[in-house]
Design an enzyme around this catalytic site. Sequence first.
Site, PDB file in Angstrom:
ATOM      1  CD  GLU A   1      -8.173 -12.360  60.376  1.00 26.63           C
ATOM      2  OE1 GLU A   1      -8.887 -11.831  59.482  1.00 26.63           O
ATOM      3  OE2 GLU A   1      -7.541 -13.414  60.207  1.00 26.63           O
TER       4      GLU A   1
ATOM      5  N   GLY B   1      -2.120  -5.140  48.869  1.00 26.02           N
ATOM      6  CA  GLY B   1      -2.059  -4.949  50.324  1.00 26.02           C
ATOM      7  C   GLY B   1      -0.637  -4.864  50.842  1.00 26.02           C
ATOM      8  NE  ARG B   2       2.203  -9.787  47.917  1.00 21.90           N
ATOM      9  CZ  ARG B   2       1.051 -10.227  47.422  1.00 21.90           C
ATOM     10  NH1 ARG B   2      -0.049 -10.158  48.162  1.00 21.90           N
ATOM     11  NH2 ARG B   2       0.980 -10.752  46.227  1.00 21.90           N
TER      12      ARG B   2
ATOM     13  CD  GLU C   1      -0.393 -12.000  51.196  1.00 25.79           C
ATOM     14  OE1 GLU C   1      -0.933 -12.559  52.167  1.00 25.79           O
ATOM     15  OE2 GLU C   1      -0.531 -10.786  50.966  1.00 25.79           O
TER      16      GLU C   1
ATOM     17  CE  LYS D   1      -6.549  -3.849  47.021  1.00 28.35           C
ATOM     18  NZ  LYS D   1      -5.537  -4.527  46.235  1.00 28.35           N
TER      19      LYS D   1
ATOM     20  CG  HIS E   1      23.462 -14.238  72.578  1.00 32.21           C
ATOM     21  ND1 HIS E   1      24.609 -14.619  73.240  1.00 32.21           N
ATOM     22  CD2 HIS E   1      23.704 -13.014  72.065  1.00 32.21           C
ATOM     23  CE1 HIS E   1      25.494 -13.637  73.159  1.00 32.21           C
ATOM     24  NE2 HIS E   1      24.970 -12.645  72.447  1.00 32.21           N
TER      25      HIS E   1
ATOM     26  CE  LYS F   1      -8.188 -14.084  53.707  1.00 33.95           C
ATOM     27  NZ  LYS F   1      -8.204 -12.982  52.760  1.00 33.95           N
TER      28      LYS F   1
HETATM   29  O1  F6P Z   1      -6.559  -4.918  53.828  1.00 40.53           O
HETATM   30  P1  F6P Z   1      -7.461  -6.103  53.901  1.00 40.53           P
HETATM   31  O2  F6P Z   1      -8.408  -6.169  52.750  1.00 40.53           O
HETATM   32  O3  F6P Z   1      -8.172  -6.151  55.221  1.00 40.53           O
HETATM   33  O4  F6P Z   1      -6.573  -7.400  53.766  1.00 40.53           O
HETATM   34  C1  F6P Z   1      -5.581  -7.699  54.706  1.00 40.53           C
HETATM   35  C2  F6P Z   1      -4.624  -8.729  54.206  1.00 40.53           C
HETATM   36  O5  F6P Z   1      -5.289  -9.942  53.910  1.00 40.53           O
HETATM   37  C3  F6P Z   1      -4.695 -10.564  52.789  1.00 40.53           C
HETATM   38  O6  F6P Z   1      -5.610 -10.491  51.741  1.00 40.53           O
HETATM   39  C4  F6P Z   1      -4.328 -11.981  53.070  1.00 40.53           C
HETATM   40  O7  F6P Z   1      -5.352 -12.662  53.700  1.00 40.53           O
HETATM   41  C5  F6P Z   1      -3.454  -9.740  52.505  1.00 40.53           C
HETATM   42  O8  F6P Z   1      -3.052  -9.829  51.197  1.00 40.53           O
HETATM   43  C6  F6P Z   1      -3.886  -8.395  52.940  1.00 40.53           C
HETATM   44  O9  F6P Z   1      -2.789  -7.547  53.139  1.00 40.53           O
END
Ligand code: F6P
Length: 532
Positions: free
Chosen positions: A211, A267-268, A353, A205, A384, A493
């Site tokens: 990452e 995002g979620r 979240e 987003k 199990h 972060k």
């Molecule tokens: O889509 P982006 O901006 O890479 O964010 C990834 C995820 O990181 C977050 O901001 C949490 O760190 C989530 O809310 C989001 O889904």
Amino acid sequence: MAPTQLPAWSALAAHRDTSGSVHLRDLFAADPERGSALQFEAAGLMVDHAKQRITAETLALLTDLAEEADVAARRDAMFAGEHINVTEDRAVLHVALRMPKGRSLIVDGDDVVAQVHEVLDRMAAFARKVRSGQWAGQTGEPIKAVVNIGIGGSDLGPRMAYRALRPFADRDLKVRFVSNVDGTEFVEAVRDLDPATTLFVVSSKTFTTLETLTNATTARDWLLGGLGGDESAIAKHFVAVSTNAEKVSAFGIDTDNMFGFWDWVGGRYSMDSAIGLSLMLAIGPEKFAELLAGFHEMDEHFRTAPAEENLPLLAGLIGIWNSNFLGADTLAVLPYADDLGDLPAYLQQLDMESNGKHVDLAGRRVETDTGPIVWGQPGTNGQHAFYQLIHQGTRLIPCDFLGACQPLRDVGRHHDLLMANLFAQTEALAFGKTADEPARSFDGNRPTTTILVDRLEPKTLGAIIAYYEHKVFTQGAIWGIDSFDQWGVELGKVLAQQIIPELEGQEAPVLAHDSSTNALIARYRAARGRTV
Ligand SMILES: O=P(O)(O)OC[C@H]1O[C@](O)(CO)[C@@H](O)[C@@H]1O
């Protein structure tokens, strides 16, 4: 007003004190119709709350609570595009992502439904080209593998839905998901892939996530390394899904190859936006449209059904009963469908979240527990492993059991055995068993909800996800919190950005953390042969 100050909250507390400990055995004995009376149906879902520790009176008090907390007004504000995400001053409009073409919703001067369908049409055109082999890679060969690079909401939704809808996917197309900054995931994901036939979908987003940008950079190096270094290959092997055109272009992806969405999609809550592109590539635009139709059917149910029959609303209220009145800390999500194996992880982000918040909309510290700890894994594996504690441990663990009546791959006796286990577990948890030896006795009275669908297909998956979205919404509305921000993820972060140069630098860093963090950093540097 804090929910604890509402009359229905006090009435529920009094009700809990007088009848909250009545055993499910007695509730069933007192009412032979209980099984059917507490089953609810909408949008292809049958939701059975009969094994929850509730009575008609509990439900009446809970719906009073929803009324006093004005959940309906807040729901209507969401559907109208009001800025209900107050800390970020944004509308919350994932429901617009699945409104049918032709419908109009004007928000802040724009018709958001028209915008949504413009992107959906571009996604569909692109997916058709890739799926038909018309979209060629740098060497002219068709795409045979799609790798989604994203994390959190830009990974969990398409990953979960791809696994759930594998039977509907084009099996000639390999689909992989890379989220972790641990390089292992990327290396393993592309181990058997050929750069000439691989397409990367970089989903973020913000397009600033550490990452994702790290993985995307590694992917670009891998691709260019495999195709002779000609940068023109990027346009044929990389597309982006983002709200941030500037950053996409700065990364080197042509914005013609970008599929957008908007700041009013959290995002979620984004798996049904362009974030679903990798899923659409796998299952095709028609099946993706069915998924959206399932979401929309549940949205309409949530928007219009009376409280007494409203599936997501009731689920949210019963969750509040379990957490705030019966004292449960967690919710176990137990799909009896391997296809739903990633649903617990998906719901962890959606719920935790959204509702893992400690202040209310006015910024005051909340007076009651908010979102539960969500966890789980597919039955029967969990039986199990951790079910022992659910059956005989000292904690109360409400569970959601999910299953499909018709298997999508009918193999021998498997499906009957699987579903027999689901039904047996809910029966055992509710009724328990008395035995002479204490170690062999089961108290029972452990609350469960069972969600059944006829078949797990795109439409029913959409309805399941929308059901949970609106359940989470209901709970957030009652607790009076902002379910749509996530400030709690920021501190870690920021600290990681400070620590990165302390790990990577050649010179021994001057460490100014606490003594534990300093020692961990020094230990790491020493183990990597760096000066300390
Ligand atoms: O889509 P982006 O901006 O890479 O964010 C990834 C995820 O990181 C977050 O901001 C949490 O760190 C989530 O809310 C989001 O889904």
